[in-house]
Design a protein around this motif. Structure first.
Motif: not given
Lengths: 338, 315
Positions: A76-84, A93-99
């Motif tokens: 999540t820390l890495t993905l926080a920079d990218y947005r869908l 955020d929640q999609v990333y979280f589930v992933l």
């Protein structure tokens, strides 16, 4: 297919409603408690799959939590920079979280496989020692990894965890445990627990079933770890120590080895009790809160003694392998006259 | 070269201490087929008893042979008593129950001891504070054996301390004594009979309860001696030491083949050397991970240990 998805759909709807209610009425305290309780339920029910149903004794659930927690947090820390961009930010955020939770769970499951395979080939006791050692190894590895923040841990983990998300996973693990225990796969696990030699003689691939049960259990420990760090917003190795593992073990043993609802009930009770006592002592105890601090210290030795007392007086735990409602559903049979 | 030699000496010294703890695991496993999880914590209690006795003796009388003997005797006796109580009230009622029950009990006792000792408890007896439970912080263990360099090669490159030699001799002596006890005495024969099959042993008139209780007391007092040697080496004592040392000693016992007395010594020396080399040549923070990695490798390649035999399970 449809039949098996109906309860999940209902659960999602109910949980979404609860979340909306909690948000509108801003019940912070209730939310925090609900998240803590939910995480405990996930841990206890998942540990029950290996400790209760299969009769193997793992005491390193916190180690697998740590694997899942660190994997999910790093992701999540890495993905926080990218947005869908096609989704609103909160939903993205929640999609990333589930992933992240799924990946964390998978990493924990892989760790479970690696730890379980050598130790589960052997008889019971080794798993206890190996899982205990595994918890220590994870701590040492994390502390020696600067990329994971060493002993200071990962800071600024986004606080994605919501009550709905926690209880959705709790629901999934409870449902899975129920289905499992009534399936042919689950009957093989029960057979291993009752008599491993006999089960093997009946053609059950004991090692295979044990390892699979352990992997499933580890997966949910990893998911719980991910939920835990995204609720605390920090991941440190000290959080996943032996004490945490033992708390889950006590929940499973007290609730009844093999009883899903028993484990869940004990998890709810044993999570709420210290919180309740702490709140109570803050209001009635001395001003400096020393009694409230004592609750946490005294808890641990009491858990140890509790294990001993349960084993001496009621080794099957409070509910045994029955579910909470069995007493009411099945009327007692009258003894057959001789 | 000097560095290597020093590592070998340190590793052997550490290994002998692990060996003494491992013997307790191996003996109890031999007679009961139970991994006595609380063994390491019994050891920790023994160290605290030694600490208390040293404290009561006072700083001035430490270092003399008499005080060392007194500390060891008190600590070993206390541990023998504790081992007896644990066996009598926690394990004996569960002997005919499934093995998982006894294992959970052992974990419970271990947990109660290691976290119970982290509590702070003091009572006031006529104006003096008496500490009942020591609290979580590590305490400095007094120098009950005055450190002396016995051998110094190359101007401090290789140093052998007296405590290393003493612990090595004590460990070897106790081990030889144990081997004699198990294979040359009546009690040892009874022990081996109980280990083979305790029901048949009971039928043949062997007092099984007494033999098992004696085994526990023996193992626990060995653990106390080992714990004191460890505390002298480490110069500190803390409630969680039992957990770590116990885990490593267990690994040593498994390497040698659990239930096998000389195997425990070989396994412990191998583990001690291995740990010392990892600490010496890489990073000391990896120390606690070595034992566990060792355990996994042994369980994968040779789960019965170096000297153990594969036993078919009796039904």
């Amino acid at each position: 297919m449809l039949r098996s998805l109906t309860p999940v759909a209902i659960a999602i709807a109910v949980l979404a409603l609860v979340q909306v209610l909690l948000n509108t009425f801003e019940m912070e305290f209730v939310s925090v408690l609900a998240m803590k309780v939910g995480i405990s339920v996930i841990l206890a029910v998942s540990l029950n799959i290996i400790n209760g149903m299969t009769g193997q004794f793992s005491i390193g659930h916190a180690g697998f939590m740590a694997v899942g927690a660190y994997t999910a947090s790093a992701l999540t820390l890495t993905l926080a920079d990218y947005r869908l961009s096609f989704l609103p930010p909160a939903l993205s955020d929640q999609v990333y979280f589930v992933l992240a939770l799924l990946v964390g769970g998978a990493a924990a499951a892989l760790a479970g496989f690696l730890v379980g395979l050598p130790s589960l080939r052997l008889r019971g006791d080794y798993l206890a020692i190996v899982t205990l050692g595994f918890g220590e190894i994870i701590r040492v590895v994390v502390q020696n990894s600067p990329s994971l923040g060493g002993s200071l841990g990962l800071n600024n983990v986004p606080g994605y965890t919501t009550v709905a998300m926690v209880w959705f996973w709790a629901f999934v693990v409870v449902l899975l445990a129920f289905r499992l225990s009534q399936s042919p796969h689950g009957r093989a696990l029960w057979a291993i627990r009752e008599d491993e030699v006999a089960a093997e003689a009946m053609g059950v691939d004991t090692t295979g079933y044990k390892v699979r049960a352990f992997v499933v259990s580890s997966f949910f420990a990893g998911v719980a770890g991910g939920l835990f760090t995204h609720y605390l917003r920090i991941a440190t190795p000290a959080k996943f120590d032996f004490m945490l593992s033992m708390e889950v073990v006590v929940m499973v043993v007290a609730g009844g080895l093999g009883s899903t609802t028993g484990a869940a009930t004990a998890a709810i009770f044993l999570t709420l009790l210290p919180e309740g006592l702490r709140t109570l002592f803050r209001s009635v105890g001395p001003e400096d809160g020393s009694w409230a601090d004592k609750v946490d210290q005294v808890r641990m030795p009491i858990y140890g003694l509790l294990l001993v007392i349960i084993m001496l007086t009621r080794p099957q735990g409070i509910f045994g392998r029955h579910e909470v409602w069995d007493r009411w559903l099945k009327p007692k049979k009258k003894p057959v006259p001789a | 070269m000097y560095g290597f030699l020093q590592h070998v000496i340190n590793g052997l010294a550490a290994g002998t201490i692990y060996a003494l703890v491992a013997l307790g695991y191996t003996m109890v496993y031999g007679v009961l087929k139970l991994i006595n999880f609380a063994h390491g914590d019994v050891m920790m209690v023994g160290v605290y008893v030694g600490y208390a006795v040293a404290f009561l003796l006072g700083r001035d009388s430490l270092g003399s042979t008499g005080s060392v003997l007194l500390i060891f005797a008190a600590s070993m006796a206390a541990c023998a008593l504790l081992g007896f109580l644990i066996e009598r009230f926690a394990y004996r009622p569960l002997r005919e129950k499934p093995r998982l029950t006894a294992l959970i009990t052992a974990i419970g006792i271990s947990f109660a001891l290691s976290y119970g000792f982290q509590l702070d408890a003091q009572v006031n007896v006529r104006g003096t504070q008496v500490t009942l439970l020591p609290g979580a912080a590590a305490r400095a263990f007094p120098e009950i054996i005055t450190p002396v360099e016995w051998l110094n090669i190359g101007d401090g490159e290789v140093v052998i301390w007296n405590r290393q030699v003493i612990s090595f001799l004590i460990a070897i002596g106790l081990m030889v004594g144990l081997q004699y006890l198990v294979f040359r005495t009546r009690f040892g024969r009874a022990m081996r009979a109980v280990s083979f099959d305790h029901r048949v042993a009971a039928l043949l008139g062997i007092p099984v309860d007494r033999v098992i209780a004696m085994t526990f007391m023996l193992g626990s007092s060995l653990a106390a001696a080992a714990g004191l040697l460890y505390a002298i080496k480490d110069t500190s004592v803390q409630p969680l030491m039992g957990l770590y040392v116990g885990l490593k000693a267990f690994v040593a016992a498994v390497i040698g083949g659990i239930g096998h007395v000389p195997g425990a010594l070989v396994g412990a020396l191998a583990l001690g050397l291995c740990e010392e080399f990892v600490v010496g040549y890489t990073n000391s923070s990896w120390r606690d991970a070595v034992a566990f990695g060792f355990l996994i490798v042994v369980l994968l390649l040779r789960p019965e240990g170096l000297f153990g035999r594969v036993q078919a399970e009796k039904v």
